[in-house]
Each structure stands twice: as C-alpha cells, then as structure tokens.
Design an enzyme around this catalytic site. Sequence first.
Site, mmCIF file in Angstrom:
data_model
loop_
_atom_site.group_PDB
_atom_site.id
_atom_site.type_symbol
_atom_site.label_atom_id
_atom_site.label_comp_id
_atom_site.label_asym_id
_atom_site.label_seq_id
_atom_site.Cartn_x
_atom_site.Cartn_y
_atom_site.Cartn_z
ATOM 1 N N HIS A 77 0.867 -1.449 0.299
ATOM 2 C CA HIS A 77 0.370 0.040 0.038
ATOM 3 C C HIS A 77 0.702 1.375 -0.204
ATOM 4 O O HIS A 77 2.291 0.747 0.511
ATOM 5 C CB HIS A 77 -1.065 -0.059 1.217
ATOM 6 C CG HIS A 77 -2.570 0.775 1.443
ATOM 7 N ND1 HIS A 77 -1.837 2.312 1.546
ATOM 8 C CD2 HIS A 77 -3.910 0.762 1.120
ATOM 9 C CE1 HIS A 77 -2.823 2.848 1.340
ATOM 10 N NE2 HIS A 77 -3.991 1.535 0.836
ATOM 11 N N ASP A 116 -7.907 -5.723 -0.062
ATOM 12 C CA ASP A 116 -8.184 -6.361 -1.104
ATOM 13 C C ASP A 116 -8.504 -7.298 -0.859
ATOM 14 O O ASP A 116 -8.450 -8.721 -1.208
ATOM 15 C CB ASP A 116 -7.930 -5.450 -1.968
ATOM 16 C CG ASP A 116 -8.748 -3.800 -2.158
ATOM 17 O OD1 ASP A 116 -10.283 -3.716 -1.789
ATOM 18 O OD2 ASP A 116 -8.373 -3.195 -2.925
HETATM 19 N N1 ACO Z 1 4.049 -7.663 -4.431
HETATM 20 C C1 ACO Z 1 5.102 -7.895 -5.220
HETATM 21 N N2 ACO Z 1 6.325 -6.541 -5.082
HETATM 22 C C2 ACO Z 1 5.592 -5.334 -3.818
HETATM 23 C C3 ACO Z 1 4.735 -4.990 -3.818
HETATM 24 C C4 ACO Z 1 3.443 -6.709 -5.034
HETATM 25 N N3 ACO Z 1 1.778 -6.697 -4.195
HETATM 26 N N4 ACO Z 1 4.025 -4.557 -3.521
HETATM 27 C C5 ACO Z 1 4.904 -3.735 -3.717
HETATM 28 N N5 ACO Z 1 6.053 -3.950 -4.180
HETATM 29 C C6 ACO Z 1 6.949 -3.980 -4.275
HETATM 30 C C7 ACO Z 1 7.936 -2.651 -6.023
HETATM 31 O O1 ACO Z 1 8.378 -3.868 -6.426
HETATM 32 C C8 ACO Z 1 8.852 -1.823 -5.083
HETATM 33 O O2 ACO Z 1 10.579 -2.253 -4.689
HETATM 34 P P1 ACO Z 1 11.002 -1.824 -5.364
HETATM 35 O O3 ACO Z 1 12.124 -0.894 -4.469
HETATM 36 O O4 ACO Z 1 12.759 -2.819 -5.653
HETATM 37 O O5 ACO Z 1 11.087 -1.800 -6.827
HETATM 38 C C9 ACO Z 1 8.820 -1.475 -3.633
HETATM 39 O O6 ACO Z 1 7.890 -2.889 -3.064
HETATM 40 C C10 ACO Z 1 7.748 -0.513 -3.770
HETATM 41 O O7 ACO Z 1 7.164 -0.843 -4.422
HETATM 42 P P2 ACO Z 1 5.732 0.903 -4.912
HETATM 43 O O8 ACO Z 1 5.105 -0.200 -6.836
HETATM 44 O O9 ACO Z 1 7.461 1.644 -5.628
HETATM 45 O O10 ACO Z 1 5.122 1.230 -4.150
HETATM 46 P P3 ACO Z 1 3.732 2.697 -4.427
HETATM 47 O O11 ACO Z 1 3.497 3.256 -3.010
HETATM 48 O O12 ACO Z 1 4.268 2.980 -5.550
HETATM 49 O O13 ACO Z 1 2.275 1.574 -4.708
HETATM 50 C C11 ACO Z 1 1.011 -0.373 -4.228
HETATM 51 C C12 ACO Z 1 1.592 0.213 -3.880
HETATM 52 C C13 ACO Z 1 0.558 0.774 -6.211
HETATM 53 C C14 ACO Z 1 -0.218 -0.818 -3.327
HETATM 54 C C15 ACO Z 1 1.808 -1.670 -5.184
HETATM 55 O O14 ACO Z 1 2.237 -2.207 -3.470
HETATM 56 C C16 ACO Z 1 0.525 -2.616 -5.291
HETATM 57 O O15 ACO Z 1 0.256 -3.245 -6.734
HETATM 58 N N6 ACO Z 1 0.079 -3.732 -4.830
HETATM 59 C C17 ACO Z 1 -0.586 -5.106 -5.234
HETATM 60 C C18 ACO Z 1 -1.992 -4.424 -5.638
HETATM 61 C C19 ACO Z 1 -3.412 -3.479 -5.063
HETATM 62 O O16 ACO Z 1 -2.804 -4.694 -3.778
HETATM 63 N N7 ACO Z 1 -3.769 -3.160 -4.729
HETATM 64 C C20 ACO Z 1 -4.591 -1.713 -4.029
HETATM 65 C C21 ACO Z 1 -3.437 -1.001 -3.089
HETATM 66 S S1 ACO Z 1 -5.105 -0.374 -1.665
HETATM 67 C C22 ACO Z 1 -6.509 -0.065 -2.426
HETATM 68 O O17 ACO Z 1 -6.501 0.491 -3.620
HETATM 69 C C23 ACO Z 1 -8.043 -0.295 -1.414
#
Ligand code: ACO
Length: 428
Positions: free
Chosen positions: A305, A363
Amino acid sequence: MSTPNAILQIDGQTIELPTMQGSLGPDVIDTRTLGGQGYFTYDPGFLSTASCSSNITYIDGDEGLLYHRGYPIEQLAEQSDFLETAYLLWHGELPNGDQKRDFDNMVSHHSMLHDQMLSLFKGFRRDAHPMAVMVSIIGAMAAFYPESADVDDPHQREISMFRLLAKVPTVAAWSYKYNKGEPFIYPQNHMSYAENFLHMLHANPCETYTPNPVLARALDRIFILHADHEQNASTSTVRMAGSSYANPFACIAAGTACLWGPLHGGANESALAMLAEIGDVSRIGEFVDRAKDKTSGFRLMGFGHRVYKNMDPRAAIMRQTCHEVLDELGLHDDPLFKMALKLEQIALEDEYFIEKKLYPNVDFYSGIVLRALGIPTSMFTAIFALARTAGWIAQWNEMIVSPGHKIARPRQLYTGSQRREFAPVEQR
Ligand code: ACO
C-alpha cells in the site's frame, strides 16, 4: 504553536519556506510561494506532497491507524453502520437519533433512478463491464439534474450528495442485472442500505428473496471499510475534477473511472483471480518467488500500500469478517480462504516482504467475502465505488467550501524539445 521555517539554499539563494502543523501527522513545508521565486517542486505520484488540507480522514501508515473525523475505523466497523459513517464523513459529527432517522430516510427516498435512465442501460452491450456502465450512468445523471451544476448553492450540493449516495447502489445493481439479462429490481425503502443492495442484486420478480441479516451486516461492514481513505487516487481525481466547479455527478464519474484501475479499486478482483491461479497451497512458494523476481512483472495482488507500511487496519477487520461470513454459510473449509491465510503467513515471514514493509491490504480479503456473498467478481470494483461515493462526496463538498479555493493546476518538469522551426511537409 508556530513551527520553524524551512530553509532552502539553492544556487547562492536562500529561500525561507513556512511550515504548517496539522492536528495529527507530520508537519508540512508550505511551498506555495516557491513558484514565484523561480522553482517548482517535483513529485510525480505525490509521494511527499499534501495536495490539500482536510478534516475528514487521518491515516498513520507506519502505525496502521485509520480515523474518520477522529473515530478509529475499528470502532466504526464494530458499532456504526454505513449510512451513519457517511453522515459522520459528511457532517463531521455522529448523528443523534432524529438526525440519523432523517438521514436514512432521505437516502432511501432518493434511491430510484429517473425512469428515462432505463433507456441508457439498454443502450449498452449485455457484456459491458459494470464499471463502464457506472462511469457512464453516474456521469449522465448530470443531464437529469442540471440544477446540480450550481455548486455555490448549499441546497443544490446537499441534494446532489443525497442523490449520489442513494442512487449509486441502484446503478451498480442494475448494471449487473443488465449483464444477466434479468429484470431490474426496484429499491425497497423499508430495507437497510446493505439489505436493499443485496435485494436489488439477487431478487427476481418471480419469488421472494429475504436478505440474510448476517450477510447484510458483513456487506455493510465492507461499505464502512471502503467509505473513505483520505487523498487516494480516486478521491484526488474527484477533487481535481471538482476544483473547476464541474458538475458533482461528472466529478463522481471521474472518481469512479480512476477507481476502476487494478492498482486501486480493481485489486480485490485481481487478488481473487491470483488465488484461483495459485490453485493449491503447494504452489504458494512459486508465486511468492515470482513476486520477488523484478523481471517477472508479477506482484502479489492485495499486498502493499502506498501509505500503510504496517498492517492495513481494514485488512484485519476484513479477515475477521471473512471468518464470520464463511461460518454463517458453513464454508469454513473454503479452499481460497485457506490459501489466503497460508499465503499471508508465508509472505509475512519472508525477508523481501518484511524489508519492503508489504502487508496484506483490505482487498486481499474483501474478494473472498464478496464471493461468499454470491457477488460476482465483475461487481467487486463496483461495490468499492458504491462505498467510496460516501467519501468522495464528503471530500468534494469540503473542497468546494474551503476558503481560498483554487483550481488544481500542477506544474511540470519539461523534458521535450527546445524551440525549433516548423518545416513544411515537402521539406521533411
Ligand atoms: N508484490 C511484490 N512486490 C511489491 C508489491 C507486491 N504486491 N507491492 C510493492 N512491491 C515492491 C515494488 O516492486 C517496489 O520494489 P523496489 O523498491 O525494489 O522497486 C517496492 O515494493 C515499493 O513498491 P511501489 O510500487 O514503488 O509502491 P507504491 O506505493 O507506488 O505502490 C501499490 C503501492 C500500487 C499498492 C503496490 O504495492 C501494488 O502494486 N500492490 C498490488 C496491487 C494492490 O494490491 N493494490 C491495492 C491497493 S489498496 C487500495 O486501492 C484499496
């Protein structure tokens, strides 16, 4: 209490920027005057930018706290109901008995759609995604209530807010009924908000359908948990659209469009699809490894998140709700739920997820609950949109009445061509 100024030294110049203190959370540096001094801040995705000030919702992502108007989400999920939470978001205080009755009554008496809207539904393909239908129909309401464009008029704002809160469940349920080729079921004023939604979704004119109160309560809790979440992407979209004083129905349609994406509201659908794809507990390790492999492009859906770097407090409540619903339905051995619990355990013990502070979000479990309630996956994001409408309208209203309102107009770091001269086509 006044806060110290921030000092920015750049190119021999010293710029002093005031800081601001909220009632909770970190201080912010007020950069509003920076543009006039020749600089902009660069923050794509708003990682460190407060786009507004707000009294509505507070999140502490490190501690895993979520408060609406100061009330912890756990207390609201346990003791309140969705419409009362909507009232709280909107008015800032919990209603007394009379106010609660009046509010519930207003919502139930605005739930019918203008009859002419039936023709709009019938213009869609039968297989249209419910979110595509919702974006269109919610936006189209602006055409049915043209007086709502007068956003300076508090009465017009209030009636639009009631119409949105009341009619969005009908739009969502009917978008599903249209998919199924079943007759639209009209709202029932004697039912609660969640019961009425289940009824519009599952009833048909040929037999009696009585919503199960335990399941209706679980759905109501899902609505509460999704009601607002401060300046997330869709709420910021609503504020951005509304900042030009656009019609409120158009603004909520814009928020609905933003929510549709798999990184936002589409995540519970994706999380459930991922659990189905994993298929068996024995394959969890393989999927966790794929999520850790940057070249795979795969992420564990329902994990991570932008704000929570701790357990999403809503995920813990949702996990509990999952137990209650599966118990009520005699589905304790639901294989997807078992797999979800195992996946959660494995990921929470894995160094990669610990280091990146990736925890299950709301979620991760909401899809399992919705599926158990007999709600098809194509409707999951629609239900999120329905619930988030409460927060969107509260945030929209707060923005409209905020003193010193400005149209949202970000700047950019331009990286394109410098000036060049146009050449006629025959010379290129
Ligand atoms: N699985 C594996 N790795 C992950 C995940 C995941 N679900 N989420 C983040 N990471 C990793 C990224 O690869 C990144 O790694 P790095 O630093 O080595 O490049 C690091 O964790 C940070 O991730 P970002 O994408 O930069 O974080 P951001 O805050 O931009 O994204 C997000 C948050 C979009 C929710 C992300 O965690 C994700 O894509 N999760 C899966 C989708 C999801 O569950 N979305 C629901 C959000 S909650 C809502 O809307 C109610």
